[in-house]
Design a protein around this motif. Structure first.
Motif, PDB file in Angstrom:
ATOM      1  N   GLN A 193      16.189  -1.954   9.299  1.00  0.00           N
ATOM      2  CA  GLN A 193      16.059  -1.826   7.833  1.00  0.00           C
ATOM      3  C   GLN A 193      14.582  -2.274   7.202  1.00  0.00           C
ATOM      4  O   GLN A 193      13.984  -1.905   6.263  1.00  0.00           O
ATOM      5  CB  GLN A 193      16.966  -2.860   6.853  1.00  0.00           C
ATOM      6  CG  GLN A 193      17.090  -2.724   5.597  1.00  0.00           C
ATOM      7  CD  GLN A 193      17.434  -1.163   4.771  1.00  0.00           C
ATOM      8  OE1 GLN A 193      18.261  -0.652   5.528  1.00  0.00           O
ATOM      9  NE2 GLN A 193      16.553  -0.871   3.946  1.00  0.00           N
ATOM     10  N   HIS A 194      14.066  -3.338   8.053  1.00  0.00           N
ATOM     11  CA  HIS A 194      12.801  -3.798   8.039  1.00  0.00           C
ATOM     12  C   HIS A 194      11.724  -2.368   8.066  1.00  0.00           C
ATOM     13  O   HIS A 194      10.717  -2.610   7.468  1.00  0.00           O
ATOM     14  CB  HIS A 194      12.345  -4.817   8.827  1.00  0.00           C
ATOM     15  CG  HIS A 194      12.824  -6.293   8.431  1.00  0.00           C
ATOM     16  ND1 HIS A 194      12.838  -7.181   9.388  1.00  0.00           N
ATOM     17  CD2 HIS A 194      13.498  -6.704   7.297  1.00  0.00           C
ATOM     18  CE1 HIS A 194      13.382  -8.372   8.663  1.00  0.00           C
ATOM     19  NE2 HIS A 194      13.985  -7.749   7.747  1.00  0.00           N
ATOM     20  N   ILE A 195      11.960  -1.642   9.046  1.00  0.00           N
ATOM     21  CA  ILE A 195      11.234  -0.557   9.241  1.00  0.00           C
ATOM     22  C   ILE A 195      11.331   0.460   8.237  1.00  0.00           C
ATOM     23  O   ILE A 195      10.080   1.079   7.753  1.00  0.00           O
ATOM     24  CB  ILE A 195      11.662   0.127  10.659  1.00  0.00           C
ATOM     25  CG1 ILE A 195      11.253  -0.921  11.961  1.00  0.00           C
ATOM     26  CG2 ILE A 195      10.665   1.366  10.706  1.00  0.00           C
ATOM     27  CD1 ILE A 195      11.545  -0.028  13.260  1.00  0.00           C
ATOM     28  N   VAL A 196      12.346   0.690   7.644  1.00  0.00           N
ATOM     29  CA  VAL A 196      12.696   1.670   6.663  1.00  0.00           C
ATOM     30  C   VAL A 196      12.041   1.071   5.471  1.00  0.00           C
ATOM     31  O   VAL A 196      11.090   1.677   4.730  1.00  0.00           O
ATOM     32  CB  VAL A 196      14.062   1.793   6.239  1.00  0.00           C
ATOM     33  CG1 VAL A 196      14.147   2.639   4.961  1.00  0.00           C
ATOM     34  CG2 VAL A 196      14.608   2.708   7.457  1.00  0.00           C
ATOM     35  N   ASP A 197      12.085  -0.471   5.087  1.00  0.00           N
ATOM     36  CA  ASP A 197      11.326  -0.962   3.789  1.00  0.00           C
ATOM     37  C   ASP A 197       9.974  -0.805   3.782  1.00  0.00           C
ATOM     38  O   ASP A 197       9.054  -0.408   2.905  1.00  0.00           O
ATOM     39  CB  ASP A 197      11.968  -2.408   3.639  1.00  0.00           C
ATOM     40  CG  ASP A 197      13.369  -2.552   3.406  1.00  0.00           C
ATOM     41  OD1 ASP A 197      14.095  -1.561   2.728  1.00  0.00           O
ATOM     42  OD2 ASP A 197      13.862  -3.591   3.629  1.00  0.00           O
ATOM     43  N   TYR A 198       9.462  -1.085   5.134  1.00  0.00           N
ATOM     44  CA  TYR A 198       7.830  -0.949   5.076  1.00  0.00           C
ATOM     45  C   TYR A 198       7.490   0.550   4.835  1.00  0.00           C
ATOM     46  O   TYR A 198       6.340   0.708   4.399  1.00  0.00           O
ATOM     47  CB  TYR A 198       7.610  -1.199   6.613  1.00  0.00           C
ATOM     48  CG  TYR A 198       6.030  -1.207   6.934  1.00  0.00           C
ATOM     49  CD1 TYR A 198       5.251  -2.448   6.691  1.00  0.00           C
ATOM     50  CD2 TYR A 198       5.426  -0.121   7.234  1.00  0.00           C
ATOM     51  CE1 TYR A 198       3.896  -2.265   6.934  1.00  0.00           C
ATOM     52  CE2 TYR A 198       4.004  -0.029   7.661  1.00  0.00           C
ATOM     53  CZ  TYR A 198       3.142  -1.139   7.633  1.00  0.00           C
ATOM     54  OH  TYR A 198       1.787  -1.134   7.541  1.00  0.00           O
ATOM     55  N   ARG A 199       8.332   1.376   5.389  1.00  0.00           N
ATOM     56  CA  ARG A 199       7.807   2.801   5.203  1.00  0.00           C
ATOM     57  C   ARG A 199       7.881   3.284   3.863  1.00  0.00           C
ATOM     58  O   ARG A 199       6.984   3.884   3.413  1.00  0.00           O
ATOM     59  CB  ARG A 199       8.811   3.835   6.033  1.00  0.00           C
ATOM     60  CG  ARG A 199       8.759   5.108   5.815  1.00  0.00           C
ATOM     61  CD  ARG A 199       9.547   5.883   6.624  1.00  0.00           C
ATOM     62  NE  ARG A 199      10.959   5.828   6.261  1.00  0.00           N
ATOM     63  CZ  ARG A 199      12.116   6.109   6.954  1.00  0.00           C
ATOM     64  NH1 ARG A 199      11.905   6.722   8.144  1.00  0.00           N
ATOM     65  NH2 ARG A 199      13.175   5.829   6.449  1.00  0.00           N
ATOM     66  N   ALA A 200       8.970   2.592   3.053  1.00  0.00           N
ATOM     67  CA  ALA A 200       8.911   2.993   1.502  1.00  0.00           C
ATOM     68  C   ALA A 200       8.009   2.147   0.721  1.00  0.00           C
ATOM     69  O   ALA A 200       7.355   2.797  -0.117  1.00  0.00           O
ATOM     70  CB  ALA A 200      10.255   2.452   1.029  1.00  0.00           C
ATOM     71  N   GLN A 201       7.318   0.921   1.168  1.00  0.00           N
ATOM     72  CA  GLN A 201       6.442   0.293   0.512  1.00  0.00           C
ATOM     73  C   GLN A 201       4.952   0.795   0.818  1.00  0.00           C
ATOM     74  O   GLN A 201       4.154   1.034  -0.077  1.00  0.00           O
ATOM     75  CB  GLN A 201       6.462  -1.259   0.889  1.00  0.00           C
ATOM     76  CG  GLN A 201       7.948  -1.865   0.358  1.00  0.00           C
ATOM     77  CD  GLN A 201       7.779  -3.391   0.868  1.00  0.00           C
ATOM     78  OE1 GLN A 201       6.901  -3.721   1.626  1.00  0.00           O
ATOM     79  NE2 GLN A 201       8.944  -3.844   0.697  1.00  0.00           N
ATOM     80  N   HIS A 202       4.977   1.347   1.933  1.00  0.00           N
ATOM     81  CA  HIS A 202       3.385   1.863   2.267  1.00  0.00           C
ATOM     82  C   HIS A 202       3.105   3.284   2.219  1.00  0.00           C
ATOM     83  O   HIS A 202       2.293   3.778   2.961  1.00  0.00           O
ATOM     84  CB  HIS A 202       2.877   1.295   3.628  1.00  0.00           C
ATOM     85  CG  HIS A 202       3.015  -0.404   3.541  1.00  0.00           C
ATOM     86  ND1 HIS A 202       4.110  -1.155   3.813  1.00  0.00           N
ATOM     87  CD2 HIS A 202       1.941  -1.162   3.610  1.00  0.00           C
ATOM     88  CE1 HIS A 202       3.651  -2.442   3.749  1.00  0.00           C
ATOM     89  NE2 HIS A 202       2.336  -2.242   3.452  1.00  0.00           N
ATOM     90  N   GLY A 203       4.330   4.001   1.682  1.00  0.00           N
ATOM     91  CA  GLY A 203       4.127   5.571   1.793  1.00  0.00           C
ATOM     92  C   GLY A 203       4.177   6.106   3.066  1.00  0.00           C
ATOM     93  O   GLY A 203       3.861   7.201   3.305  1.00  0.00           O
ATOM     94  N   GLY A 204       4.954   5.504   4.268  1.00  0.00           N
ATOM     95  CA  GLY A 204       5.093   6.186   5.470  1.00  0.00           C
ATOM     96  C   GLY A 204       4.095   5.579   6.395  1.00  0.00           C
ATOM     97  O   GLY A 204       3.213   4.605   6.310  1.00  0.00           O
ATOM     98  N   PHE A 205       4.220   5.892   7.533  1.00  0.00           N
ATOM     99  CA  PHE A 205       3.273   5.217   8.887  1.00  0.00           C
ATOM    100  C   PHE A 205       2.361   6.407   9.158  1.00  0.00           C
ATOM    101  O   PHE A 205       2.762   7.636   9.492  1.00  0.00           O
ATOM    102  CB  PHE A 205       4.394   5.118  10.094  1.00  0.00           C
ATOM    103  CG  PHE A 205       5.161   3.803  10.078  1.00  0.00           C
ATOM    104  CD1 PHE A 205       4.637   2.877  10.433  1.00  0.00           C
ATOM    105  CD2 PHE A 205       6.368   4.102   9.499  1.00  0.00           C
ATOM    106  CE1 PHE A 205       5.752   1.665  10.263  1.00  0.00           C
ATOM    107  CE2 PHE A 205       7.336   3.111   9.345  1.00  0.00           C
ATOM    108  CZ  PHE A 205       6.928   1.668   9.763  1.00  0.00           C
ATOM    109  N   ARG A 206       1.100   5.802   9.276  1.00  0.00           N
ATOM    110  CA  ARG A 206       0.040   6.721   9.438  1.00  0.00           C
ATOM    111  C   ARG A 206      -0.292   7.001  11.148  1.00  0.00           C
ATOM    112  O   ARG A 206      -0.583   7.987  11.638  1.00  0.00           O
ATOM    113  CB  ARG A 206      -1.156   6.440   8.704  1.00  0.00           C
ATOM    114  CG  ARG A 206      -1.216   6.592   7.185  1.00  0.00           C
ATOM    115  CD  ARG A 206      -2.440   6.339   6.413  1.00  0.00           C
ATOM    116  NE  ARG A 206      -2.544   4.696   6.601  1.00  0.00           N
ATOM    117  CZ  ARG A 206      -1.625   4.078   5.593  1.00  0.00           C
ATOM    118  NH1 ARG A 206      -1.218   4.556   4.662  1.00  0.00           N
ATOM    119  NH2 ARG A 206      -1.950   2.638   5.812  1.00  0.00           N
TER     120      ARG A 206
END
Length: 231
Positions: A193-206
């Protein structure tokens, strides 16, 4: 004017004419003031009717056909406030469905015509908020790799958390759901869930290196996950 009156008053004709003009003007002004000050009849105001009252808007419709209140957008919404998901497995009408942001798994199942009779949904979290671009496979065998490689998720059968075997193909950090991330070694429900939340807050992983910035991932865990994931 008689001569005797002019002699008695000692006034000249010009002065008498001016005095007469002043008297006439004063009389006209007094008459106009009296006329304007006379009482006038006043019309009573019209009574207030029922139509003039402020009407309150009718309450929202209730019942099975009414729309349920939204709990806000999901952790990753697509453009235009919608999410696009791929529903497959044991549903009546599998395929790609477009749903409002904030929709849940149960909404996706309903859009796909419902689950086929006899399908076991014990391990399916139907209250989970949908993520844009994810795949929902209903009735998948627990522990089996999801169809479609990294883009799929065996939601119907549930993913093994933390100690499951590593996936055959790299897991995409931008499209994988929490259930699929839990198939990675050392990743449980909280870290997923931390990974999903980070993705939502930063617009994905570059890049995969951004995984270091997720809460709960240290150098050792990052080294274990790096060859198993992709952006």
């Amino acid at each position: 004017m008689p001569v005797w009156l002019r002699l008695r008053c000692g006034l000249e004709p010009r002065t008498l004419a001016a005095l007469a003009v002043v008297l006439v003007a004063s009389g006209a002004f007094a008459a106009a003031h009296f006329w304007s000050a006379r009482p006038h009849s006043v019309r009573a105001p019209d009574p207030v009717t029922e139509a003039a009252r402020v009407r309150t808007p009718p309450p929202a419709a209730e019942g099975p056909g009414a729309a349920e209140p939204s709990n806000g957008p999901g952790p990753a919404a697509g453009p235009g406030g919608h999410v696009v998901v791929d529903v497959g497995g044991k549903v009546r009408r599998p395929g790609v469905r477009r749903l409002p942001s904030g929709a849940r798994v149960t909404d996706a199942l309903r859009a796909a015509g419902g689950v086929r009779e006899g399908t076991d949904l014990t391990s399916l979290n139907r209250a989970r908020v949908l993520v844009d671009g994810e795949q929902i496979v209903v009735g998948a065998v627990p522990g089996a790799p999801a169809p479609g490689g990294a883009g799929g998720t065996g939601t119907g059968g549930g993913g093994a958390g933390g100690g499951g075997s590593p996936p055959a193909q790299p897991v995409s950090l931008n499209t994988a759901t929490a259930g699929q991330l839990e198939t990675l070694p050392g990743v449980g429900p909280v870290l997923a869930q931390h990974i999903v939340d980070y993705r939502a807050q930063h617009g994905g992983f570059r890049s995969v290196d951004e995984l270091r910035e997720v809460n709960g991932i240290g150098d050792r865990r990052f080294a274990d996950l790096r060859p198993l994931v992709g952006p």
